[in-house]
Design a protein around this motif. Structure first.
Motif, mmCIF file in Angstrom:
data_model
loop_
_atom_site.group_PDB
_atom_site.id
_atom_site.type_symbol
_atom_site.label_atom_id
_atom_site.label_comp_id
_atom_site.label_asym_id
_atom_site.label_seq_id
_atom_site.Cartn_x
_atom_site.Cartn_y
_atom_site.Cartn_z
ATOM 1 N N LYS A 78 0.832 -1.191 0.000
ATOM 2 C CA LYS A 78 0.000 0.000 0.000
ATOM 3 C C LYS A 78 0.872 1.248 0.000
ATOM 4 O O LYS A 78 1.854 1.333 0.725
ATOM 5 C CB LYS A 78 -0.924 0.000 1.225
ATOM 6 C CG LYS A 78 -1.978 -1.106 1.185
ATOM 7 C CD LYS A 78 -2.910 -0.988 2.368
ATOM 8 C CE LYS A 78 -3.989 -2.074 2.312
ATOM 9 N NZ LYS A 78 -4.932 -1.983 3.456
ATOM 10 N N SER A 79 0.474 2.213 -0.791
ATOM 11 C CA SER A 79 1.195 3.475 -0.871
ATOM 12 C C SER A 79 0.212 4.563 -1.288
ATOM 13 O O SER A 79 -0.636 4.349 -2.169
ATOM 14 C CB SER A 79 2.350 3.392 -1.875
ATOM 15 O OG SER A 79 2.927 4.651 -2.090
ATOM 16 N N HIS A 80 0.313 5.733 -0.639
ATOM 17 C CA HIS A 80 -0.596 6.819 -1.009
ATOM 18 C C HIS A 80 -0.260 7.374 -2.391
ATOM 19 O O HIS A 80 -1.126 7.927 -3.060
ATOM 20 C CB HIS A 80 -0.542 7.926 0.048
ATOM 21 C CG HIS A 80 0.757 8.657 0.100
ATOM 22 N ND1 HIS A 80 1.880 8.146 0.710
ATOM 23 C CD2 HIS A 80 1.115 9.875 -0.384
ATOM 24 C CE1 HIS A 80 2.869 9.003 0.602
ATOM 25 N NE2 HIS A 80 2.441 10.058 -0.049
ATOM 26 N N VAL A 81 0.981 7.210 -2.834
ATOM 27 C CA VAL A 81 1.352 7.650 -4.176
ATOM 28 C C VAL A 81 0.719 6.741 -5.230
ATOM 29 O O VAL A 81 0.377 7.181 -6.329
ATOM 30 C CB VAL A 81 2.888 7.668 -4.326
ATOM 31 C CG1 VAL A 81 3.286 8.095 -5.728
ATOM 32 C CG2 VAL A 81 3.495 8.607 -3.304
ATOM 33 N N ARG A 82 0.536 5.475 -4.885
ATOM 34 C CA ARG A 82 -0.075 4.520 -5.815
ATOM 35 C C ARG A 82 -1.466 4.981 -6.244
ATOM 36 O O ARG A 82 -1.823 4.888 -7.421
ATOM 37 C CB ARG A 82 -0.143 3.153 -5.132
ATOM 38 C CG ARG A 82 -0.947 2.109 -5.879
ATOM 39 C CD ARG A 82 -1.114 0.871 -5.018
ATOM 40 N NE ARG A 82 -2.048 -0.070 -5.584
ATOM 41 C CZ ARG A 82 -2.482 -1.152 -4.966
ATOM 42 N NH1 ARG A 82 -2.045 -1.431 -3.753
ATOM 43 N NH2 ARG A 82 -3.342 -1.967 -5.538
ATOM 44 N N LEU A 83 -2.256 5.489 -5.299
ATOM 45 C CA LEU A 83 -3.596 5.974 -5.624
ATOM 46 C C LEU A 83 -3.550 7.173 -6.567
ATOM 47 O O LEU A 83 -4.389 7.306 -7.470
ATOM 48 C CB LEU A 83 -4.333 6.346 -4.338
ATOM 49 C CG LEU A 83 -5.771 6.850 -4.492
ATOM 50 C CD1 LEU A 83 -6.650 5.773 -5.117
ATOM 51 C CD2 LEU A 83 -6.328 7.284 -3.137
ATOM 52 N N LEU A 84 -2.549 8.037 -6.400
ATOM 53 C CA LEU A 84 -2.410 9.198 -7.273
ATOM 54 C C LEU A 84 -2.060 8.789 -8.699
ATOM 55 O O LEU A 84 -2.648 9.291 -9.669
ATOM 56 C CB LEU A 84 -1.331 10.134 -6.711
ATOM 57 C CG LEU A 84 -1.590 10.727 -5.326
ATOM 58 C CD1 LEU A 84 -0.392 11.533 -4.863
ATOM 59 C CD2 LEU A 84 -2.849 11.576 -5.322
#
Length: 388
Positions: free
Chosen positions: A86-92
């Motif tokens: 999981k990574s918050h950059v992945r969603l972007l």
């Protein structure tokens, strides 16, 4: 009365961009047709536009861009969704890829088909809906870049707020997609079908949607500001502050003989987003400046060659193809997924060729047995062995 201005032909993403010369005007004249010419019996006849050579080249290049953007962004989408970490950059990046796919599947095919048909055949509802989806796709791609810039700004200037970054990014993405829907919605009311008086030629236009010329200019400038000027200003401010903060932290690091204030992973992501934003600015700025020039001086369309308008629009579409390349350069896992996809495609192709060879071999054996297999037992065994 006045003149019939055909606004937002295949060239433009939104209402007001300079239209093509193959829409409603003669190839060698301006993109403004006087209605009075067709009604007053003027000796100057209205010449129906044609599918010009420049438009044909544009369609071919658009199809090539469509194939490249569809395949590369699909691989990026596959690579992001299969990651377990999981990574918050992945969603972007996922949101940016979806926005690029919207531009790929909404803008490119419509632009190519509209250039080929010259006029509009799809009816009034598709006229409204497709032009709304065009602008929605462009807004979403731009506003997601703004969210990415704000996320990098927060990651560098407020690194200890990492725990709330995922929630914050989800909220900003929801706002970005919601604003894209809201800002593109006027297209549903502005666009409609219009038939040239006395001529069997119908086009999807905004003619008659504005009572005064200043209203049209105001809407054009509002769209230009919200689609380009404001997002670009936010991105520039974010990255200027980021660069300022990095320089300040580097000075502190040198003074303390440490270099771990900004992690390598964070710097790598920052470089990737800077290149993505820079490619957006480089690709779309020339075409937006052309549109700005056209809004205030419509006669300028007479003074520039047709291929320039086509070239600048295609250069803007190139941005959709560059995002996957930039992501691949900064993401080793994506390169591995790309290689795996290529190996899978190669395996499928080789399997199909092998099946074809086996099926053709079986057919040859059957034909041999039916037609002349009994003539010579020794040669029969030899031939079957060789074919197998």
């Amino acid at each position: 009365r006045g003149s019939l201005v055909v606004v937002n032909g295949p060239a433009g993403f939104h209402q007001g961009m300079p239209e093509e010369r193959n829409l409603m005007t003669p190839p060698q004249s301006a993109d403004v047709v006087d209605e009075n010419l067709s009604l007053s019996g003027c000796s100057k006849p209205w010449i129906e536009p044609t599918f010009t050579l420049a438009a044909r080249v544009r369609v071919i290049i658009t199809i090539c861009f469509f194939l490249i953007a569809a395949s590369s962004n699909s691989v990026v989408l596959y690579s992001i969704t299969r990651k377990r970490r999981k990574s918050h950059v992945r969603l972007l990046i996922l949101s940016l890829t979806v926005a690029d796919l919207l531009v790929t599947f909404m803008v490119m095919p419509l632009d190519a088909v509209w250039n080929m048909t010259v006029q509009w055949y799809a009816g009034d509802l598709p006229c409204k809906l497709l032009n709304f989806l065009k602008l929605f796709a462009m807004y979403s791609a731009t506003l997601v870049l703004v969210v990415i810039s704000l996320d990098r700004h927060s990651a560098i200037l407020h690194p200890f707020a990492f725990a709330n970054s995922s929630r914050r990014n989800r909220l900003m993405l929801c706002i970005a997609w919601g604003m894209s829907l809201l800002l593109a919605s006027p297209q549903l009311f502005l666009f409609h079908l219009h038939t040239v008086p006395g001529v069997n030629f119908t086009q999807c236009v905004t003619h008659g949607s504005f009572q005064e010329h200043w209203e049209e200019i105001t809407y054009n400038m509002f769209t230009f500001t919200t689609l380009y000027v404001a997002p670009l200003s936010i991105m520039i401010v974010c990255y200027i502050r980021i660069i300022w903060e990095i320089n300040k932290q580097l000075k502190i690091s040198l003074a303390r003989s440490k270099n771990d204030h900004i992690s390598k992973a964070r710097m790598k992501t920052l470089k990737m987003t800077v290149v993505i934003v820079a490619s957006f600015v480089i690709c779309w700025t020339p075409y937006y400046l052309l549109g700005l020039w056209y809004w205030f001086q419509p006669d300028m369309i007479q003074r520039i060659p047709e291929y320039i308008n086509h070239s600048l629009f295609l250069f803007g579409l190139l941005h959709t193809c560059t995002d996957p390349v930039i992501y691949g350069l900064y993401t080793p896992s994506f390169r591995e997924d790309m290689k795996a996809c290529l190996r899978g495609i190669e395996t499928v192709i080789m399997g199909q060729e092998r099946n074809k060879l086996l099926s053709s071999s079986e057919m040859n054996i059957k034909d041999y047995i039916i037609n002349g297999g009994a003539a010579s037992g020794a040669s029969n065994g030899t031939i079957i062995h060789t074919v197998c």
